[in-house]
Design a protein around this motif. Structure first.
Motif, PDB file in Angstrom:
ATOM      1  N   LEU A  12     100.128  34.080  29.328  1.00  0.00           N
ATOM      2  CA  LEU A  12      99.318  34.634  30.418  1.00  0.00           C
ATOM      3  C   LEU A  12     100.064  35.772  31.102  1.00  0.00           C
ATOM      4  CD1 LEU A  12      96.944  34.657  32.384  1.00  0.00           C
ATOM      5  CD2 LEU A  12      98.101  32.840  33.655  1.00  0.00           C
ATOM      6  N   TRP A  13     101.350  35.570  31.390  1.00  0.00           N
ATOM      7  CA  TRP A  13     102.132  36.599  32.068  1.00  0.00           C
ATOM      8  C   TRP A  13     102.174  37.883  31.248  1.00  0.00           C
ATOM      9  CZ3 TRP A  13     103.430  37.371  36.806  1.00  0.00           C
ATOM     10  CH2 TRP A  13     104.361  38.357  37.115  1.00  0.00           C
ATOM     11  N   GLU A  14     102.383  37.744  29.944  1.00  0.00           N
ATOM     12  CA  GLU A  14     102.447  38.925  29.088  1.00  0.00           C
ATOM     13  C   GLU A  14     101.101  39.641  29.026  1.00  0.00           C
ATOM     14  OE1 GLU A  14     104.004  37.418  25.406  1.00  0.00           O
ATOM     15  OE2 GLU A  14     106.073  37.523  26.120  1.00  0.00           O
ATOM     16  N   GLU A  15     100.004  38.887  28.978  1.00  0.00           N
ATOM     17  CA  GLU A  15      98.663  39.494  28.966  1.00  0.00           C
ATOM     18  C   GLU A  15      98.359  40.206  30.273  1.00  0.00           C
ATOM     19  OE1 GLU A  15      95.518  36.780  27.968  1.00  0.00           O
ATOM     20  OE2 GLU A  15      96.733  35.885  26.377  1.00  0.00           O
ATOM     21  N   ALA A  16      98.737  39.587  31.384  1.00  0.00           N
ATOM     22  CA  ALA A  16      98.355  40.105  32.700  1.00  0.00           C
ATOM     23  C   ALA A  16      99.339  41.137  33.245  1.00  0.00           C
ATOM     24  CB  ALA A  16      98.227  38.946  33.686  1.00  0.00           C
ATOM     25  N   MET A  17     100.490  41.290  32.620  1.00  0.00           N
ATOM     26  CA  MET A  17     101.541  42.170  33.130  1.00  0.00           C
ATOM     27  C   MET A  17     101.054  43.593  33.409  1.00  0.00           C
ATOM     28  SD  MET A  17     104.925  41.516  33.260  1.00  0.00           S
ATOM     29  CE  MET A  17     106.480  42.304  33.269  1.00  0.00           C
ATOM     30  N   SER A  18     100.209  44.131  32.546  1.00  0.00           N
ATOM     31  CA  SER A  18      99.761  45.510  32.724  1.00  0.00           C
ATOM     32  C   SER A  18      98.522  45.628  33.617  1.00  0.00           C
ATOM     33  CB  SER A  18      99.470  46.144  31.360  1.00  0.00           C
ATOM     34  OG  SER A  18      98.428  45.442  30.721  1.00  0.00           O
ATOM     35  N   PRO A  20      96.217  45.386  37.095  1.00  0.00           N
ATOM     36  CA  PRO A  20      96.501  45.585  38.519  1.00  0.00           C
ATOM     37  C   PRO A  20      96.773  44.235  39.198  1.00  0.00           C
ATOM     38  CG  PRO A  20      94.429  46.628  37.875  1.00  0.00           C
ATOM     39  CD  PRO A  20      94.893  45.824  36.714  1.00  0.00           C
ATOM     40  N   LEU A  21      97.556  44.255  40.258  1.00  0.00           N
ATOM     41  CA  LEU A  21      97.966  43.027  40.934  1.00  0.00           C
ATOM     42  C   LEU A  21      96.792  42.111  41.300  1.00  0.00           C
ATOM     43  CD1 LEU A  21     100.316  41.361  41.962  1.00  0.00           C
ATOM     44  CD2 LEU A  21     100.220  42.666  44.085  1.00  0.00           C
ATOM     45  N   PRO A  22      95.690  42.615  41.869  1.00  0.00           N
ATOM     46  CA  PRO A  22      94.589  41.700  42.203  1.00  0.00           C
ATOM     47  C   PRO A  22      94.033  40.977  40.970  1.00  0.00           C
ATOM     48  CG  PRO A  22      94.264  43.799  43.301  1.00  0.00           C
ATOM     49  CD  PRO A  22      95.410  43.979  42.334  1.00  0.00           C
ATOM     50  N   LYS A  23      93.954  41.670  39.861  1.00  0.00           N
ATOM     51  CA  LYS A  23      93.445  41.056  38.633  1.00  0.00           C
ATOM     52  C   LYS A  23      94.451  40.047  38.084  1.00  0.00           C
ATOM     53  CE  LYS A  23      90.429  42.869  35.504  1.00  0.00           C
ATOM     54  NZ  LYS A  23      89.906  43.986  34.756  1.00  0.00           N
ATOM     55  N   ARG A  24      95.727  40.358  38.193  1.00  0.00           N
ATOM     56  CA  ARG A  24      96.779  39.452  37.745  1.00  0.00           C
ATOM     57  C   ARG A  24      96.761  38.151  38.551  1.00  0.00           C
ATOM     58  NH1 ARG A  24     102.387  42.012  38.415  1.00  0.00           N
ATOM     59  NH2 ARG A  24     101.044  43.788  38.090  1.00  0.00           N
ATOM     60  N   ALA A  25      96.571  38.276  39.861  1.00  0.00           N
ATOM     61  CA  ALA A  25      96.509  37.093  40.724  1.00  0.00           C
ATOM     62  C   ALA A  25      95.335  36.201  40.331  1.00  0.00           C
ATOM     63  CB  ALA A  25      96.399  37.516  42.190  1.00  0.00           C
ATOM     64  N   LEU A  26      94.184  36.808  40.073  1.00  0.00           N
ATOM     65  CA  LEU A  26      93.019  36.013  39.673  1.00  0.00           C
ATOM     66  C   LEU A  26      93.206  35.371  38.303  1.00  0.00           C
ATOM     67  CD1 LEU A  26      90.053  38.142  41.029  1.00  0.00           C
ATOM     68  CD2 LEU A  26      90.929  35.974  41.909  1.00  0.00           C
ATOM     69  N   ALA A  27      93.909  36.051  37.406  1.00  0.00           N
ATOM     70  CA  ALA A  27      94.187  35.457  36.086  1.00  0.00           C
ATOM     71  C   ALA A  27      95.079  34.226  36.235  1.00  0.00           C
ATOM     72  CB  ALA A  27      94.847  36.489  35.172  1.00  0.00           C
ATOM     73  N   MET A  28      96.077  34.295  37.113  1.00  0.00           N
ATOM     74  CA  MET A  28      96.944  33.145  37.348  1.00  0.00           C
ATOM     75  C   MET A  28      96.153  31.995  37.969  1.00  0.00           C
ATOM     76  SD  MET A  28      99.928  33.729  36.129  1.00  0.00           S
ATOM     77  CE  MET A  28     100.748  32.301  36.777  1.00  0.00           C
ATOM     78  N   LEU A  29      95.277  32.303  38.919  1.00  0.00           N
ATOM     79  CA  LEU A  29      94.457  31.246  39.521  1.00  0.00           C
ATOM     80  C   LEU A  29      93.516  30.624  38.497  1.00  0.00           C
ATOM     81  CD1 LEU A  29      93.497  32.553  43.072  1.00  0.00           C
ATOM     82  CD2 LEU A  29      95.141  30.777  42.452  1.00  0.00           C
ATOM     83  N   ALA A  30      92.944  31.433  37.638  1.00  0.00           N
ATOM     84  CA  ALA A  30      92.040  30.910  36.613  1.00  0.00           C
ATOM     85  C   ALA A  30      92.803  29.963  35.686  1.00  0.00           C
ATOM     86  CB  ALA A  30      91.412  32.053  35.819  1.00  0.00           C
TER      87      ALA A  30
END
Length: 131
Positions: A12-18, A20-30
């Motif tokens: 997940l971290w590698e996918e979300a790394m690029s 934007p921060l708001p999208k990364r936060a939502l990916a972690m919550l999901a």
């Protein structure tokens, strides 16, 4: 909330790394709250979103938070740590409030995660959009 799966968290971290921060936060919550609908996660006020992210971080990695940075003024390396169990992360009231101003009344609410995803890229336009 899910438990720690090191491989899934790393993926997940590698996918979300690029992202934007708001999208990364939502990916972690999901990931952490798989039963939650994405629209419900996006509708969370930022304070509540961040409180849930801290809960998820504590569950996955424990209460210790160590960090290293460089002072932007003098260049000295700064190392520190925090114990998240000693900090309070109460989510703020998510309701709508009315403010009485000299020119009239306005209704306000806390910005949501979805609000951040839809902001224009330049800072001045983003400020106006939030207001």
């Amino acid at each position: 909330m899910v438990g720690a799966d090191a491989s899934a968290v790393l993926d997940l971290w590698e996918e979300a790394m690029s992202a934007p921060l708001p999208k990364r936060a939502l990916a972690m919550l999901a990931y952490g709250y798989p039963d939650a609908r994405p629209s419900d996660l996006g509708a969370l006020p930022l304070g509540m979103r961040d409180a849930l992210l801290v809960q998820l971080r504590r569950r996955l990695f424990g209460n210790g938070l160590s960090f290293v940075t460089t002072c932007p003024v003098c260049g000295v390396l700064v190392e520190s740590s925090l114990d998240l169990s000693t900090m309070s992360f109460d989510a703020p009231n998510a309701g709508v409030a009315e403010l009485q101003l000299p020119g009239g009344r306005i209704r306000v609410r806390a910005p949501t995660a979805a609000d951040l995803l839809n902001l224009p890229s330049d800072a001045e336009s983003a400020r106006r959009a939030l207001v």
